[in-house]
Design a protein around this motif. Sequence first.
Motif, short mmCIF file in Angstrom:
data_model
loop_
_atom_site.label_atom_id
_atom_site.label_comp_id
_atom_site.label_asym_id
_atom_site.label_seq_id
_atom_site.Cartn_x
_atom_site.Cartn_y
_atom_site.Cartn_z
N ILE A 197 5.94 9.69 5.54
CA ILE A 197 4.59 8.83 5.31
C ILE A 197 3.98 8.55 6.63
N ASP A 253 0.91 -1.24 0.08
CA ASP A 253 0.01 -0.06 0.20
C ASP A 253 0.88 1.31 0.04
N TYR A 254 1.92 1.38 0.86
CA TYR A 254 2.57 2.54 1.01
C TYR A 254 3.96 2.87 0.67
N CYS A 255 4.49 1.70 0.13
CA CYS A 255 6.07 1.56 -0.06
C CYS A 255 6.48 1.03 -1.41
N LEU A 303 2.00 6.37 9.04
CA LEU A 303 1.44 4.92 9.28
C LEU A 303 0.52 4.91 10.49
#
Length: 109
Positions: free
Chosen positions: A75, A36-38, A77
Amino acid sequence: MKYLLALCLFALPGFAEETGLTDPALIAAGQQAFLDYCSACHGEEALGENGPDIQGSILKDVTMAVKGIDQMPEIWLEDGEPEAIAAFLMSLNPKVAEIKLRLEAAKRN
Ligand code: HEC
């Protein structure tokens, strides 16, 4: 939902110890969060794309990186996600992770 299990595990004393981040469910949650994020920058296997190869990164690397470094933006989290992502990255290259953990332990002494 999948993070609930991971969050329960974090509540156990001592679980946050990086050497204990080997639970398969936690690694699976971490893989999802990583995708999703990286992965857009680091690649699906964390071998690098627009960002460097980060296989074997430990929790400290993740918590530092998500504050933003140079080309990497900050970011945000959820609680537990840094640990899960670290567990996933460590599982991809346990040897590198072990060396990093040893270096950290040596610094603390
Ligand atoms: C927009 C692209 C982008 C995204 C998204 C991104 N990164 Fe990065 N990341 C980078 C770049 C570029 C670097 C190299 C930064 C530098 O040192 O110049 C980097 C470096 C790193 C490093 C290495 C730090 C070091 O020097 O050892 C780690 C660990 C890392 N990222 C983890 C993550 C994690 C975990 C995520 C997801 C939560 C993530 N990154 C998301 C671009 C990104």
